[in-house]
Enzyme design. Structure first.
Site, PDB file in Angstrom:
ATOM      1  N   HIS A 125       0.806  -1.227   0.000  1.00 15.42           N
ATOM      2  CA  HIS A 125       0.000   0.000   0.000  1.00 15.42           C
ATOM      3  C   HIS A 125       0.842   1.281   0.000  1.00 15.42           C
ATOM      4  O   HIS A 125       0.521   2.249   0.675  1.00 15.42           O
ATOM      5  CB  HIS A 125      -0.954   0.003   1.186  1.00 15.42           C
TER       6      HIS A 125
ATOM      7  N   HIS B 196      -9.836   1.866   1.051  1.00 14.94           N
ATOM      8  CA  HIS B 196      -9.675   0.653   1.863  1.00 14.94           C
ATOM      9  C   HIS B 196     -10.676   0.632   3.018  1.00 14.94           C
ATOM     10  O   HIS B 196     -10.293   0.432   4.178  1.00 14.94           O
ATOM     11  CB  HIS B 196      -8.242   0.576   2.397  1.00 14.94           C
TER      12      HIS B 196
ATOM     13  N   ASP C  27      -7.453 -13.213   1.135  1.00 19.15           N
ATOM     14  CA  ASP C  27      -6.730 -11.966   0.875  1.00 19.15           C
ATOM     15  C   ASP C  27      -6.147 -12.099  -0.528  1.00 19.15           C
ATOM     16  O   ASP C  27      -4.939 -12.203  -0.720  1.00 19.15           O
ATOM     17  CB  ASP C  27      -5.633 -11.738   1.921  1.00 19.15           C
TER      18      ASP C  27
ATOM     19  N   GLU D 145     -11.466  -4.069  -2.291  1.00 13.12           N
ATOM     20  CA  GLU D 145     -10.600  -3.002  -2.788  1.00 13.12           C
ATOM     21  C   GLU D 145     -10.428  -3.120  -4.303  1.00 13.12           C
ATOM     22  O   GLU D 145      -9.593  -3.891  -4.783  1.00 13.12           O
ATOM     23  CB  GLU D 145      -9.225  -3.091  -2.123  1.00 13.12           C
TER      24      GLU D 145
END
Length: 341
Positions: free
Chosen positions: A100, A171, A236, A301
């Protein structure tokens, strides 16, 4: 003696947008969504977006909650890539990799507020050349606006004065029950994706793409997240979305079966990172003051694929001088049915 503020003289602004159905709060620190209240059929409100009780909690326990992530959302392997034959070394903040945008990503910046009224707010940020290792001076704007009564949009644009890469997203963590002390794994999820990206132990994509057919990653039809959670090893992962990149189209739907509240997500991007939180702790509290369940929220996201600067087979994240990066995200909310007598 009072504790010094972590914001170093840049006290964040809290700004509220509202319609008859939605009341959304934003903070200039990280250009983040800090709460989203849906009006229930009985007139009460329920917050469905994770936020912390105090602004000081965000720098201390951020987890990117509600923030804009960049310059590159998601992971870049070994915190490096090559651009036009030149090695680019980035700041690593997740082992050897970058996550990120690095340790001082856009989620930890103080954004300027350019415009604000009850339906729209625009934040702006300038990222200097070499910021976290990225080439070029980048200028970014983020506009949140309420469309009609039931839709919230996030338009992210960026320009740069040198060839570079960019991948920006919001996010937010969602729990449509409004109770962040319970797991969100009982939500129902649907994603328009025939393929996903398997990952290694560091959550870096492996070579190739895989079909979701007969796997725990098949959300083409709505199903409970918990149904094959153990088999998945934890969610994830990036999903390779159907439809053309650059066109706003619906790609996912999230529903709380108990309340009936739902969220429909649209994006112009090629991928969707679905992350069921597993890192929160009862030592942390929601803004409502309740201890957080480890799986208190779901992050959806939209973005280009992770590690794309190192993967020529992935959608490009390159941005040239004179070009405008543009990513539009839209959330459409439904409060659930009228209660029965």
């Amino acid at each position: 003696m009072p504790t010094a503020s972590p914001f170093a003289g840049h006290e964040p602004r809290i700004l509220e947008l509202h319609s008859d159905l939605i009341r959304a709060e934003f903070c200039s620190y990280g250009a983040r969504l800090t709460a989203l209240y849906l009006r229930n059929p009985d007139g009460s409100e329920t917050n469905i977006a994770l936020g912390f009780p105090q602004l000081d909690d965000y720098p201390a326990h951020d987890s990117y909650v509600g923030a804009i992530c960049g310059r590159f959302a998601n992971r870049i392997a070994q915190a490096r890539f090559e651009l036009d034959g030149t090695p680019i070394a980035l700041s690593a903040n997740e082992g050897p990799n970058q996550l990120h945008g690095g340790a001082e990503g856009f989620d930890r910046r103080h954004w300027d507020t350019l415009a604000f009224d009850y339906r729209s707010v625009t934040f702006a940020l300038t990222s200097p050349d070499g910021d976290q290792g990225y080439p070029g001076t980048m200028k970014i704007q983020v506009t949140y606006r309420i469309i009609d009564e039931d839709r919230l949009q996030c338009l992210i644009t960026a320009t740069c004065d040198r060839p570079t890469v960019v991948n920006l997203t919001n996010h937010a963590y969602w729990n449509l029950s409004g109770d962040f002390s319970r797991s969100a794994a009982d939500h129902l999820l649907q994603i328009d994706a025939d393929e996903y990206l398997p990952v290694d132990e560091q959550l870096i994509p492996l070579p190739g793409r895989s079909s979701v057919e007969d796997t725990a990653f098949d959300f083409r039809e709505e199903k409970s997240i918990s149904e094959r959670l153990d088999e998945s090893g934890g969610y994830d992962h990036n999903f390779c979305l159907d439809g053309a990149r650059g066109q706003l189209r619906p790609v996912a739907r999230l529903t709380d079966p108990e309340s009936g509240r739902s969220l429909s997500l649209s994006t112009t991007e090629a991928g969707l990172q679905f992350y069921l939180a597993r890192h929160f702790s009862p030592a942390l509290s929601s803004r409502e003051g309740r201890p957080l369940h480890p799986a208190a929220g779901i992050a959806l996201e939209p973005q280009t694929y992770p590690d794309s600067p190192n993967r020529p087979d992935f959608p490009s994240a390159r941005l040239e001088p004179g070009e405008v990066y543009e990513h539009l995200i839209e959330w459409k909310f439904a409060p659930g049915p009228e209660p029965t007598l």
